[in-house]
Design a protein around this motif. Structure first.
Motif, mmCIF file in Angstrom:
data_model
loop_
_atom_site.group_PDB
_atom_site.id
_atom_site.type_symbol
_atom_site.label_atom_id
_atom_site.label_comp_id
_atom_site.label_asym_id
_atom_site.label_seq_id
_atom_site.Cartn_x
_atom_site.Cartn_y
_atom_site.Cartn_z
ATOM 1 N N UNK A 178 1.240 -0.959 0.127
ATOM 2 C CA UNK A 178 -0.340 0.393 -0.197
ATOM 3 C C UNK A 178 1.132 1.567 0.245
ATOM 4 N N UNK A 179 -0.060 2.180 -0.845
ATOM 5 C CA UNK A 179 1.030 3.839 -0.401
ATOM 6 C C UNK A 179 -0.275 4.264 -0.120
ATOM 7 N N UNK A 198 6.945 -4.707 6.222
ATOM 8 C CA UNK A 198 7.783 -3.342 5.681
ATOM 9 C C UNK A 198 6.806 -2.266 5.928
ATOM 10 N N UNK A 199 7.763 -1.451 6.355
ATOM 11 C CA UNK A 199 6.826 -0.170 6.630
ATOM 12 C C UNK A 199 6.490 0.476 7.661
ATOM 13 N N UNK A 214 7.371 -2.258 11.041
ATOM 14 C CA UNK A 214 7.650 -4.044 10.758
ATOM 15 C C UNK A 214 7.934 -4.916 11.506
ATOM 16 N N UNK A 215 7.943 -5.882 11.360
ATOM 17 C CA UNK A 215 8.252 -6.918 12.150
ATOM 18 C C UNK A 215 7.307 -6.621 13.536
ATOM 19 N N UNK A 216 5.946 -6.007 13.281
ATOM 20 C CA UNK A 216 5.099 -6.127 14.778
ATOM 21 C C UNK A 216 3.928 -6.688 13.998
ATOM 22 N N UNK A 236 4.561 3.903 1.839
ATOM 23 C CA UNK A 236 4.852 2.895 1.802
ATOM 24 C C UNK A 236 4.847 1.494 2.702
ATOM 25 N N UNK A 237 4.040 0.257 2.599
ATOM 26 C CA UNK A 237 4.147 -1.121 3.490
ATOM 27 C C UNK A 237 3.680 -1.834 2.677
ATOM 28 N N UNK A 238 3.924 -2.977 3.319
ATOM 29 C CA UNK A 238 3.791 -4.033 2.579
ATOM 30 C C UNK A 238 3.476 -5.155 4.682
#
Length: 293
Positions: A178-179, A198-199, A214-216, A236-238
Motif C-alpha cells: 500500500x501507498x 515492511x514500512x 515492520x516486524x510487529x 508505503x507498507x507491506x
C-alpha cells in the motif's frame, strides 16, 4: 462486546536447525484477539527441518511469499503431493488427523514463507482432512484506483474480489502493498491480526488508533458488532491481514494437536499411534532427494 485492540507485539527470533531465519509472533500477547490463529511464523528455510509428523484439530497453512527464491513441496498421508511456488498457498485442514511434511522443493534453495496454524471449531475437529492449494498466478488481486495499491486476496474476499480457495471455516488472508489507506470490514464475532512486513501503518477503528511498525503485529477484536478498520501506510507498507471467527470453545494444545479437552488429545495421539491418520514415508525411504525435485 466492543472493538478491542491488543498491544502491538514485536516478532521474536528463534533458532531451529534447518532454518536460516525464523521470526514468530507470540500470539498469547495478543490475547483473545489472536483467535482463531494459534501459530504465526515468518520463516526462511533451505534444508529439511522436520520429518513427517501428524496434525489434528486445526488447519496448517503455508503461504509462499512472492520474494521466495524457492518453492514448497507439501505431502500428506491423504495422498496429496503438491509443489507450490512464490505467491502460492497450501491449506491443510487436518480435522480428525493427517500426517504431513513440507520441505523446500529444491534442497538448498531458500524458501521464504508464512506458517499459520488456524484453530478449528469443535464441530470440525473430527472432520476428514482436506488439502487445498493455489499457485501464485491463481490468487486474484485488487488494485487501487491510482494503481499504487495492490491486495492479493489469498483467502476470503476484499472489495468484490474473492479467492477460489475455500477452507472448511471462513477465513480471510490478504497480502497488501500500500501507498494509500484501505478499509477492511471485520464481521461481527471475528478477529483480525495485522502483521507488517515492511514500512509502518496506522490502524484505526472507532476511537482507537495504533501505529504498527515492520516486524510487529496487532490483534483486533471485532466484538459482537464487527469493526471497520482503516489501515493507512506512512509512505508505503507491506502487510498481511489475517481474520476469522473467534473460537469460543475450550482450547487444549499438546504438540501437534489442538483440541477441546485432554480426552480428545489422548484420542488423537492414539489414532496416530495406531496408524489411523495414515502413513507418510520420509523422502529418504522413497529414494528421493529434494535436490532433484
Amino acid at each position: 462486546m466492543s472493538i478491542t485492540f491488543s498491544p502491538v507485539v514485536a516478532a521474536e527470533a528463534r533458532q531451529l536447525p534447518g532454518f536460516t531465519a525464523l521470526h514468530f509472533i507470540d500470539l498469547e500477547k495478543l490475547g483473545i484477539a489472536a483467535s482463531p490463529l494459534a501459530v504465526l511464523d515468518d520463516f526462511r528455510v533451505g534444508g529439511l527441518p522436520f520429518s513427517p509428523h501428524p496434525h489434528a484439530g486445526f488447519a496448517a497453512v503455508t503461504y509462499v511469499f512472492e520474494d521466495s527464491p524457492g518453492e514448497v513441496r507439501s505431502r500428506a498421508s491423504s495422498g496429496d503431493d503438491i509443489t507450490v511456488g512464490p505467491g502460492g498457498i497450501v491449506w491443510t485442514d487436518a480435522g480428525s488427523g493427517v500426517v504431513h511434511e513440507e520441505v523446500p522443493a529444491v534442497r538448498g534453495r531458500e524458501l521464504h514463507g508464512l506458517q499459520l496454524f488456524v484453530n478449528l471449531s469443535a464441530r470440525n475437529k473430527s472432520a476428514p482432512p482436506q488439502v487445498r492449494s493455489l499457485q501464485g498466478h491463481e490468487v486474484p488481486q485488487w488494485h487501487g484506483p491510482d494503481g499504487d495499491d495492490r491486495v492479493r486476496v489469498v483467502v476470503g474476499s476484499f472489495e468484490g474480489v474473492s479467492s477460489p480457495l475455500m477452507p472448511t471455516e471462513p477465513f480471510t488472508m490478504l497480502d497488501a502493498r500500500l501507498r494509500n489507506e484501505i478499509i477492511f470490514d471485520l464481521p461481527q464475532a471475528h478477529n483480525a491480526v495485522v502483521y507488517v512486513l515492511a514500512g509502518t501503518v496506522d490502524v484505526q477503528a472507532g476511537s482507537l488508533t495504533r501505529q504498527v511498525d515492520a516486524s510487529h503485529a496487532l490483534g483486533v477484536g471485532g466484538g459482537d458488532g464487527g469493526a471497520r478498520l482503516t489501515i493507512a501506510p506512512r509512505q508505503s507498507a507491506h502487510l498481511l491481514i489475517l481474520s476469522g471467527a473467534e473460537i469460543r470453545d475450550p482450547v487444549v494444545t499438546a504438540g501437534p494437536f489442538i483440541m477441546n479437552d485432554a480426552t480428545q488429545i489422548r484420542d488423537a495421539a492414539n489414532r496416530y499411534q495406531a496408524g489411523a491418520m495414515g502413513h507418510l514415508a520420509p523422502l529418504a525411504e522413497l529414494g528421493e532427494d529434494a535436490a532433484t525435485n
